[in-house]
Scaffold this active site. Structure first.
Site, mmCIF file in Angstrom:
data_model
loop_
_atom_site.group_PDB
_atom_site.id
_atom_site.type_symbol
_atom_site.label_atom_id
_atom_site.label_comp_id
_atom_site.label_asym_id
_atom_site.label_seq_id
_atom_site.Cartn_x
_atom_site.Cartn_y
_atom_site.Cartn_z
ATOM 1 N N ASP A 101 25.198 81.465 47.117
ATOM 2 C CA ASP A 101 25.154 82.308 48.320
ATOM 3 C C ASP A 101 26.526 82.567 48.936
ATOM 4 O O ASP A 101 26.631 82.851 50.132
ATOM 5 C CB ASP A 101 24.247 81.658 49.372
ATOM 6 C CG ASP A 101 24.698 80.255 49.770
ATOM 7 O OD1 ASP A 101 25.597 79.706 49.105
ATOM 8 O OD2 ASP A 101 24.144 79.710 50.733
ATOM 9 N N THR B 47 27.634 74.903 45.070
ATOM 10 C CA THR B 47 26.321 74.958 45.714
ATOM 11 C C THR B 47 25.351 75.634 44.761
ATOM 12 O O THR B 47 25.706 76.636 44.127
ATOM 13 C CB THR B 47 26.353 75.732 47.046
ATOM 14 O OG1 THR B 47 25.008 75.989 47.482
ATOM 15 C CG2 THR B 47 27.073 77.054 46.908
ATOM 16 N N ARG C 92 28.297 64.670 55.554
ATOM 17 C CA ARG C 92 28.552 65.686 56.576
ATOM 18 C C ARG C 92 29.226 64.991 57.764
ATOM 19 O O ARG C 92 28.837 63.903 58.146
ATOM 20 C CB ARG C 92 27.249 66.370 56.990
ATOM 21 C CG ARG C 92 26.523 66.983 55.785
ATOM 22 C CD ARG C 92 25.328 67.799 56.195
ATOM 23 N NE ARG C 92 24.526 68.188 55.037
ATOM 24 C CZ ARG C 92 24.781 69.219 54.249
ATOM 25 N NH1 ARG C 92 25.841 69.981 54.498
ATOM 26 N NH2 ARG C 92 24.010 69.509 53.219
ATOM 27 N N ASP D 282 29.834 77.066 52.124
ATOM 28 C CA ASP D 282 30.478 77.815 53.201
ATOM 29 C C ASP D 282 30.821 76.953 54.413
ATOM 30 O O ASP D 282 31.834 77.163 55.078
ATOM 31 C CB ASP D 282 29.634 79.020 53.632
ATOM 32 C CG ASP D 282 28.205 78.654 54.026
ATOM 33 O OD1 ASP D 282 27.854 77.458 53.965
ATOM 34 O OD2 ASP D 282 27.448 79.561 54.398
ATOM 35 N N GLY E 197 26.245 69.530 50.460
ATOM 36 C CA GLY E 197 25.258 69.158 49.453
ATOM 37 C C GLY E 197 25.879 69.082 48.070
ATOM 38 O O GLY E 197 26.749 69.880 47.726
ATOM 39 N N ASP F 237 22.788 77.341 45.511
ATOM 40 C CA ASP F 237 22.170 78.544 46.085
ATOM 41 C C ASP F 237 22.845 79.846 45.672
ATOM 42 O O ASP F 237 22.265 80.916 45.818
ATOM 43 C CB ASP F 237 22.170 78.455 47.616
ATOM 44 C CG ASP F 237 21.173 77.423 48.134
ATOM 45 O OD1 ASP F 237 20.217 77.111 47.404
ATOM 46 O OD2 ASP F 237 21.352 76.934 49.260
ATOM 47 N N ARG G 127 17.151 78.767 51.201
ATOM 48 C CA ARG G 127 16.781 78.925 52.604
ATOM 49 C C ARG G 127 17.113 80.321 53.120
ATOM 50 O O ARG G 127 16.357 80.915 53.875
ATOM 51 C CB ARG G 127 17.495 77.864 53.448
ATOM 52 C CG ARG G 127 17.058 77.850 54.915
ATOM 53 C CD ARG G 127 17.806 76.776 55.703
ATOM 54 N NE ARG G 127 19.234 77.023 55.704
ATOM 55 C CZ ARG G 127 20.153 76.141 55.309
ATOM 56 N NH1 ARG G 127 19.777 74.964 54.864
ATOM 57 N NH2 ARG G 127 21.442 76.427 55.353
#
Length: 328
Positions: free
Chosen positions: A134, A130, A76, A107, A15, A132, A176
């Site tokens: 994360d 990213t 992707r 990741d 993304g 996020d 998410r």
């Protein structure tokens, strides 16, 4: 600096996030500074398999530091997950004479790079891109700060409408598996409640919280919900539940979606991307490989890929406590 590496490839994968272009710019210009050839790899691992490369120099990346998205595009690749696909990718690197590469992504992108390194011993460094936030090994991923600012700005606008019509708004943000965006943006925007995957608030506690807000004199409320929150099957289910049990509220839902991933990167993300790009290239030239560059205590440091992809970035418990206090 090591003289072993002569050509470095750079790609963006997974993304998109604000700051990716600034990171590409930094990688390209650091290569130019050290007189190393640099090649942009279009469409991530898919473009790598197809040999979709373009030679880049310092002037190739002018005017992109302020742009969101990624000029190298992203995709992707199912084929790269196979041994046959990775063999094709290695052949393309050998054919082009590229002997090291930098992958900007999350990741999943790092996992692919790690496997590729294990199979071919090919030098690789990762830059975390990213929204996020994360990934273990960095306090901030590229795009996270920009996404927070975008979300807070939107919530501020939604609050104007909520206050004007005495409404309760559920605002769903990305996240998410982790609630970093929801928690930080919720505190920053003064949300009355914040729902994240790491903390199971429960439907009854949510109602109690909203009732307390009502009793304290609040005529409108904002509830920030991470998309991975486990209380309801969806934010729309939460809306229906509150309407059934608190008829005094007129409830609305706003799903922010992909607007959080777009837009011009913040100054913080531009500076972070510039620092990370320099560290990634110079680490390759020093003979290092299979690491992600990250921000720790305001220093750019290295974390092994396996630690970065296997770990889970923990939510800030102190900030959770702060959010509880702020909702009084």
């Amino acid at each position: 600096m090591s003289k072993g590496i002569k050509k470095i490839g750079v790609m963006t994968s997974g993304g998109d996030s604000p700051g990716m272009n600034a990171a590409v710019r930094s990688v390209v210009r650091t290569c130019a500074y050290h007189k190393i050839e640099c090649y942009g790899i279009y469409r991530g691992y898919e473009g790598l398999i197809e040999g979709d490369f373009v030679k880049m120099d310092a002037r190739s990346v002018k005017g992109i530091i302020n742009k969101g998205g990624t000029v190298l595009k992203s995709a992707r690749s199912k084929e790269f997950r196979t041994k046959e696909g990775r063999a094709k990718a290695h052949e393309q690197f050998v054919k082009a004479g590229i002997d090291g590469f930098v992958v900007i992504g999350g990741d999943g992108s790092f996992t692919g790079a790690m496997v590729f390194n294990q199979e071919y011993g090919f030098p690789v460094m990762g830059i975390p891109g990213t929204i996020d936030n994360d990934i273990v090994g960095t306090t901030h991923t590229l795009g996270y700060d920009t996404a927070l600012n975008t979300v807070v700005e939107v919530i501020d606008k939604i609050r104007d409408t909520a206050s004007s019509h005495n409404r309760l708004f559920f605002v769903e943000v990305m996240g998410r598996d982790v609630g970093h965006i929801a928690l930080n943006a919720g505190v920053g925007a003064g949300a009355e409640e914040i729902l994240i995957p790491e903390e199971d608030l429960g439907l009854e506690r949510l109602l109690d919280s909203l009732r307390r807000s009502k009793q304290s004199g609040k005529s409108s409320s904002i509830v920030v919900v991470a998309e991975g929150d486990k209380i309801g099957k969806s934010v729309f289910e939460l809306k229906d539940y509150v309407e059934e049990n608190m008829s005094e509220y007129e409830v609305r839902v706003s799903v922010l979606g992909h607007m959080q991933r777009g837009g011009s990167p913040s100054c913080f993300d531009r500076v972070l991307a510039s620092r990370m790009g320099v560290k990634a290239v110079e680490s390759l030239l020093e003979g290092k490989s299979n690491y992600m560059v990250g921000l720790k205590n305001d220093l750019i440091e290295l974390t092994p890929f396996d630690q970065a992809v296997k770990g889970k970035a923990k939510i800030d418990k102190e900030l959770l406590r702060v959010s509880d206090i702020m909702t009084v």
